[in-house]
Enzyme design. Sequence first.
Site, PDB file in Angstrom:
ATOM      1  N   LYS A   1      44.106  55.648  34.490  1.00 22.57           N
ATOM      2  CA  LYS A   1      43.334  55.176  35.628  1.00 22.57           C
ATOM      3  C   LYS A   1      44.545  55.585  36.845  1.00 22.57           C
ATOM      4  O   LYS A   1      44.009  56.114  37.934  1.00 22.57           O
ATOM      5  CB  LYS A   1      42.861  54.054  35.719  1.00 22.57           C
ATOM      6  CG  LYS A   1      41.778  53.697  36.652  1.00 22.57           C
ATOM      7  CD  LYS A   1      41.108  52.400  36.422  1.00 22.57           C
ATOM      8  CE  LYS A   1      40.221  52.009  37.407  1.00 22.57           C
ATOM      9  NZ  LYS A   1      39.708  50.833  36.872  1.00 22.57           N
TER      10      LYS A   1
ATOM     11  N   LYS B   1      36.029  38.067  19.256  1.00 22.76           N
ATOM     12  CA  LYS B   1      36.141  38.534  17.893  1.00 22.76           C
ATOM     13  C   LYS B   1      35.469  37.824  16.971  1.00 22.76           C
ATOM     14  O   LYS B   1      34.964  38.357  15.826  1.00 22.76           O
ATOM     15  CB  LYS B   1      37.613  38.084  17.712  1.00 22.76           C
ATOM     16  CG  LYS B   1      38.751  38.767  18.474  1.00 22.76           C
ATOM     17  CD  LYS B   1      40.195  38.437  18.580  1.00 22.76           C
ATOM     18  CE  LYS B   1      41.152  39.292  19.687  1.00 22.76           C
ATOM     19  NZ  LYS B   1      42.273  38.543  19.692  1.00 22.76           N
TER      20      LYS B   1
ATOM     21  N   VAL C   1      49.001  48.902  24.242  1.00 23.33           N
ATOM     22  CA  VAL C   1      48.474  49.023  22.864  1.00 23.33           C
ATOM     23  C   VAL C   1      48.393  50.589  22.700  1.00 23.33           C
ATOM     24  O   VAL C   1      48.914  51.308  21.399  1.00 23.33           O
ATOM     25  CB  VAL C   1      47.062  48.434  22.798  1.00 23.33           C
ATOM     26  CG1 VAL C   1      46.405  49.422  21.382  1.00 23.33           C
ATOM     27  CG2 VAL C   1      47.035  47.043  22.620  1.00 23.33           C
TER      28      VAL C   1
ATOM     29  N   GLY D   1      44.414  41.673  15.235  1.00 21.50           N
ATOM     30  CA  GLY D   1      45.385  42.525  15.320  1.00 21.50           C
ATOM     31  C   GLY D   1      45.672  43.319  14.012  1.00 21.50           C
ATOM     32  O   GLY D   1      44.771  44.103  13.720  1.00 21.50           O
TER      33      GLY D   1
ATOM     34  N   ASP E   1      38.331  35.440  24.487  1.00 28.74           N
ATOM     35  CA  ASP E   1      38.800  36.388  23.397  1.00 28.74           C
ATOM     36  C   ASP E   1      38.673  36.283  22.070  1.00 28.74           C
ATOM     37  O   ASP E   1      37.787  37.015  21.420  1.00 28.74           O
ATOM     38  CB  ASP E   1      40.165  36.676  23.973  1.00 28.74           C
ATOM     39  CG  ASP E   1      40.759  37.699  23.074  1.00 28.74           C
ATOM     40  OD1 ASP E   1      40.484  38.948  23.535  1.00 28.74           O
ATOM     41  OD2 ASP E   1      41.590  37.439  21.972  1.00 28.74           O
TER      42      ASP E   1
ATOM     43  N   ILE F   1      45.649  42.303  10.991  1.00 28.55           N
ATOM     44  CA  ILE F   1      45.025  41.710   9.808  1.00 28.55           C
ATOM     45  C   ILE F   1      43.814  42.676   9.355  1.00 28.55           C
ATOM     46  O   ILE F   1      42.948  42.716  10.473  1.00 28.55           O
ATOM     47  CB  ILE F   1      44.601  40.413   9.793  1.00 28.55           C
ATOM     48  CG1 ILE F   1      45.793  39.297  10.349  1.00 28.55           C
ATOM     49  CG2 ILE F   1      43.625  39.817   8.698  1.00 28.55           C
ATOM     50  CD1 ILE F   1      45.343  37.731  10.663  1.00 28.55           C
TER      51      ILE F   1
ATOM     52  N   GLY G   1      53.736  40.972  26.086  1.00 24.80           N
ATOM     53  CA  GLY G   1      52.655  41.798  25.876  1.00 24.80           C
ATOM     54  C   GLY G   1      51.292  41.179  25.066  1.00 24.80           C
ATOM     55  O   GLY G   1      50.626  42.112  24.611  1.00 24.80           O
TER      56      GLY G   1
END
Length: 402
Positions: free
Chosen positions: A39, A197, A15, A126, A193, A128, A179
């Site tokens: 990191k 959301k 991202v 994403g 996940d 939208i 990805g």
Amino acid sequence: MNKKTKIGLFGFGVVGQGLYNILSQTDHFNAEVLKICVKNRHKSRPLPSERFTYDFKEILDDPEINLVVEVISDAREAYHIVTHALRHGKNVVTANKKMVAQNLKELIALQEEFGVSLTYEASSCGSIPIIRTLEEYFDNEPLHSIAGIFNGSSNFILSKIYNENLPYEAALKQAQVLGFAEADPELDVSGMDALNKLCIITAHGFGLAIPPHHIFNSGINNLHALDMAYAKAKGSKIKLLAMAHKVNSEQLIALVIPVMVHPDEDLYTVENEFNAVLVDAMFAGKQLFKGKGAGGFPTGAAILSDVSANFYEYRYTYKKRNNLKHTGNRLKYNPDFDIQVYIRYPQHMNLTAFLPVKDIIETGSDHHQQYVVGKVNLRNLLEQRNTLKQEKVFMMATHTSL
Ligand code: HSE
């Protein structure tokens, strides 16, 4: 306006790189990445090493940086970065759905207390623009329901299995290589996940900030060929859906569950990494938003939009939440609701001993597995979710309409 957005970027994975590339292709836009904090010192990077820092304070304490963009995957570290930045007067754009969902009430309070803005369009579905749509377009219109495909990786895997007969593991591998998947893909396939959301979307759509662990989620990680065959025999595809549904003026239910979707439904044709959100509003009626839900560019595009909105001093005002607080509206999250499901479980398991199943319409058994189709209560599902997980039970709702 001569103001320039000077970005301190945390994270340079799929991202972060997507956003960086997008910004370098939108040179009319007055934004520049000043520093990137990562990191791992030893990872090879596509940019010169002087672009990077390993000390998060170099960004947070730099007075020149006027916007923090956080796109790391570790929710705990993201929480520290984001809250530190907000407390020190910096606006933040984040894509971290887990961090936002788990800390939403506190993050709203911090924005109010410190007069700063936190936007997170990229956290949910994403590309939208669903959060801004709920915030700005549906800010006053009551909604009946919001439902849809909120996880690109699971949808990609289900499409590959259904359309190409690809084995589950191979499909998951592809989602990782492309990805789409999380660093820990269990978050995708377990429905966690999508659940994070859903919590964010529910806060903006209905004004209720529900902690994720209060909502039942089941995913596709225990999917078996038998389940796919069952759905196909009924003429359906399996889609992992997240749903928030106002049952009446005082009760909202929410869940994440695979669902048998029939060919006459809009979600039937949503394939691969695409997401879709169905909003059913009191006056506007039903609307479908569809777009790419995962990947560097679609997610980077949502961040670009937040960066641009920040330039115009945009911030969420959480109107639905404020309306709920300041009017006599009694809408509450309450999972006491029956849904019709197909449950497939191991032969040795006495399912109904711990999970009451009512109005049974079908049962069967095959290959040391048995299944039942009937009604279960969402509250019972929540209480028994650990046992269901341990026994690798697969469950799907038989209809999208609850
Ligand atoms: N892993 C997520 C998905 C990425 O597959 O949808 C976008 O949030």
